[in-house]
Write an enzyme that holds these catalytic residues in place. Structure first.
Site, PDB file in Angstrom:
ATOM      1  N   CYS A 134       0.787  -1.228   0.000  1.00 48.15           N
ATOM      2  CA  CYS A 134       0.000   0.000   0.000  1.00 48.15           C
ATOM      3  C   CYS A 134       0.830   1.295   0.000  1.00 48.15           C
ATOM      4  O   CYS A 134       1.337   1.677  -1.045  1.00 48.15           O
ATOM      5  CB  CYS A 134      -1.001  -0.030   1.143  1.00 48.15           C
ATOM      6  SG  CYS A 134      -2.396   1.067   0.847  1.00 48.15           S
ATOM      7  N   ARG A 164     -13.048   5.899  -1.337  1.00 44.93           N
ATOM      8  CA  ARG A 164     -12.213   4.981  -0.551  1.00 44.93           C
ATOM      9  C   ARG A 164     -12.404   3.571  -1.096  1.00 44.93           C
ATOM     10  O   ARG A 164     -13.526   3.070  -1.173  1.00 44.93           O
ATOM     11  CB  ARG A 164     -12.593   5.060   0.933  1.00 44.93           C
ATOM     12  CG  ARG A 164     -11.644   4.313   1.819  1.00 44.93           C
ATOM     13  CD  ARG A 164     -11.334   5.036   3.104  1.00 44.93           C
ATOM     14  NE  ARG A 164     -10.374   6.123   2.926  1.00 44.93           N
ATOM     15  CZ  ARG A 164      -9.046   5.982   2.943  1.00 44.93           C
ATOM     16  NH1 ARG A 164      -8.503   4.823   3.108  1.00 44.93           N
ATOM     17  NH2 ARG A 164      -8.245   7.020   2.787  1.00 44.93           N
ATOM     18  N   HIS A 171      -3.419  -5.754   2.596  1.00 41.96           N
ATOM     19  CA  HIS A 171      -3.044  -5.846   4.008  1.00 41.96           C
ATOM     20  C   HIS A 171      -3.633  -7.137   4.549  1.00 41.96           C
ATOM     21  O   HIS A 171      -4.125  -7.970   3.804  1.00 41.96           O
ATOM     22  CB  HIS A 171      -3.672  -4.692   4.802  1.00 41.96           C
ATOM     23  CG  HIS A 171      -3.252  -3.334   4.378  1.00 41.96           C
ATOM     24  ND1 HIS A 171      -2.050  -2.788   4.738  1.00 41.96           N
ATOM     25  CD2 HIS A 171      -3.889  -2.389   3.641  1.00 41.96           C
ATOM     26  CE1 HIS A 171      -1.974  -1.555   4.255  1.00 41.96           C
ATOM     27  NE2 HIS A 171      -3.071  -1.288   3.574  1.00 41.96           N
TER      28      HIS A 171
HETATM   29  N1  GLN Z   1      -2.473   6.855   2.166  1.00 45.84           N
HETATM   30  C1  GLN Z   1      -2.608   5.975   1.072  1.00 45.84           C
HETATM   31  C2  GLN Z   1      -4.006   5.918   0.458  1.00 45.84           C
HETATM   32  O1  GLN Z   1      -5.024   6.029   1.146  1.00 45.84           O
HETATM   33  C3  GLN Z   1      -2.135   4.611   1.543  1.00 45.84           C
HETATM   34  C4  GLN Z   1      -3.076   3.924   2.497  1.00 45.84           C
HETATM   35  C5  GLN Z   1      -2.543   2.645   3.036  1.00 45.84           C
HETATM   36  O2  GLN Z   1      -1.342   2.420   3.113  1.00 45.84           O
HETATM   37  N2  GLN Z   1      -3.448   1.775   3.478  1.00 45.84           N
HETATM   38  O3  GLN Z   1      -4.089   5.740  -0.736  1.00 45.84           O
END
Ligand code: GLN
Length: 238
Positions: A94, A128, A190
């Protein structure tokens, strides 16, 4: 005893949704096969020769965490790029996956320079991309969990890690998930990723062992519980 050196990139700033569990999975899977692992962290400002590592892991973080470490990451560019080209195994989840691309433009329009290991660019969005993910890669399947608003687009010629079977992956549109160049793997998953995906975990270990010792001799271990967990996870709604 043969030893695999594992370096953890910026664990304080970049370590969400259990990403640290990936390190535990690597260490345990080595230990169960009679190998030793040597773990160290790489913190901002600390000098480190990445070519000394066998496996480098970097996890996810909020945009703020990414901004905090971005300068240090770019300061290490030559060192990291040459280790990656030389076949050191990198697993980036990520936030650090995004920063191994060419650049990340956050939703507040801040531009964060990336390392350019992956020919890819990430743009923050108001959407999101969150939920369970299933990915088909070449020789492995991955189950995991994603939560990001950045959308990553691979440039022509850049290989993806796999195709999205469930979930959003890189951007929710083109069906690609993650990126792979040599032994450097980037992904949005993740979860932690590796405890749930032992085939992929062993693929990373095999690459590291072959590079270091010229061969890998990973004996089978009983992964039936992990496989069952992956089956259950696959059936969960997105
Ligand atoms: N900040 C980044 C995004 O939201 C990475 C998020 C994350 O590592 N889960 O795209």
């Amino acid at each position: 005893m043969k030893t695999i050196k594992i370096a953890h990139l910026y664990p304080r700033q970049m370590n969400i949704y259990g990403d640290w569990g990936n390190i535990v999975a690597l260490q345990k899977r080595l230990e169960w096969r009679g190998y030793k692992s040597d773990y160290r962290t790489v913190l901002p400002g600390e000098p480190y020769d990445f070519s000394d590592a066998d496996i480098v892991f970097g996890g996810g973080g909020q945009d703020k965490g990414q901004l905090d470490i971005a300068k240090d990451l770019v300061r290490n560019r030559e060192n990291i790029v040459s280790a990656s080209r030389d076949g050191v195994v990198f697993l980036l989840v990520c936030g650090l996956y995004q920063l191994f691309g060419n650049r990340f433009i956050t939703s507040k329009e801040e531009e964060i320079e990336g390392l350019g290991v992956f020919n890819a660019e990430t743009t923050g969005s108001s959407e999101r991309l969150i939920g369970n993910v299933v990915v088909q890669g070449s020789g492995f399947e991955l189950v995991g969990f994603e939560n990001h608003s950045g959308k990553t687009r691979l440039s022509p010629g850049q290989s993806a890690l796999g195709r999205v079977m469930k979930g959003y992956g890189n951007n929710g549109q083109d069906g690609f998930e993650g990126a792979v160049t040599d032994n450097t793997f980037g992904t949005y998953l993740h979860g932690s990723l590796l405890p749930k995906n032992p085939v992929f975990a062993d693929m990373l270990l095999e690459r590291a062992l072959e590079r270091k010792f010229g061969s890998s001799d990973l004996v089978d271990i009983d992964d039936s519980i992990a496989f069952k967990a992956a089956e259950v996870a696959k059936e969960r709604p997105q």
